[in-house]
Design a protein around this motif. Structure first.
Motif: not given
Length: 195
Positions: A27-56
């Protein structure tokens, strides 16, 4: 030729932060990314990729009937990223191969290799069979300095070696361990159960 990458590792090896870093780089290079995550992963809310250090980052939720190929075809991104790929089905892994082969879009799928009993998840099994490139994301064992290979499920601080394959959780439920430490704790648990 676009490739399907499977980057696997244990819990706490930094897979999600790599997903977020890769998305940021595109994205920093102006390119498009599709980011997917399975619905079953709800540790940090459904529909989020979240790292343990807080980035989301918000992601497209993958349900059983989600057509990732159709979404990719409609948007034609520069790259498709997927977190928690172990939860995908065989059919969904085939969609990822079609995104590469038919649309010419690289796909990078991140996930666990195996469950807490050492068995492959359906998605991981299919990715090992279909991926063009397989890479390990490494971390160290919770108990020693060897490379972690397995996920040990814990309940109230004690290792658990039986149960349902899928139990969503983080550090409170899983720790990365090497094979030797896993076997030692499993043996100790079995001995304690016989007393």
């Amino acid at each position: 030729m676009a490739k399907l990458y499977f980057r696997y590792g244990t819990m706490n090896s930094g897979k999600s932060i790599e997903v977020l870093r890769t998305a940021h780089n595109y994205e920093e290079q102006g390119k498009r990314v599709l980011l997917f995550v399975p619905a079953i992963d709800d540790r940090f809310g459904v529909g989020n990729v979240t790292s343990r250090i807080g980035m989301q980052k918000e992601a497209i939720i993958v349900h059983e009937n989600t057509d990732m190929y159709a979404i990719a075809k409609d948007t034609m991104p520069n790259c498709v990223l997927l977190d928690e790929a172990q939860f995908l089905t065989r059919k969904q892994i085939e969609q990822l191969t079609d995104i590469c082969d038919d649309l010419g879009i690289p796909v990078i799928a991140y996930g666990l290799r195996s469950d807490f009993m050492g068995n492959l998840f359906e998605g991981s099994l299919q990715l090992f069979a279909a991926a063009d490139k397989i890479e390990e994301v490494k971390t160290v064992c919770w108990f020693c300095d060897r490379k972690a290979m397995l996920n040990m499920r814990c309940k109230d601080g004690h290792p658990v070696f039986e149960g349902e394959q899928i139990q969503i959780g983080g550090n409170e439920s899983y720790i990365p361990v090497c094979r030797k430490c896993y076997k030692e704790r499993k043996k100790r648990s079995q001995q304690d159960a016989q007393r």
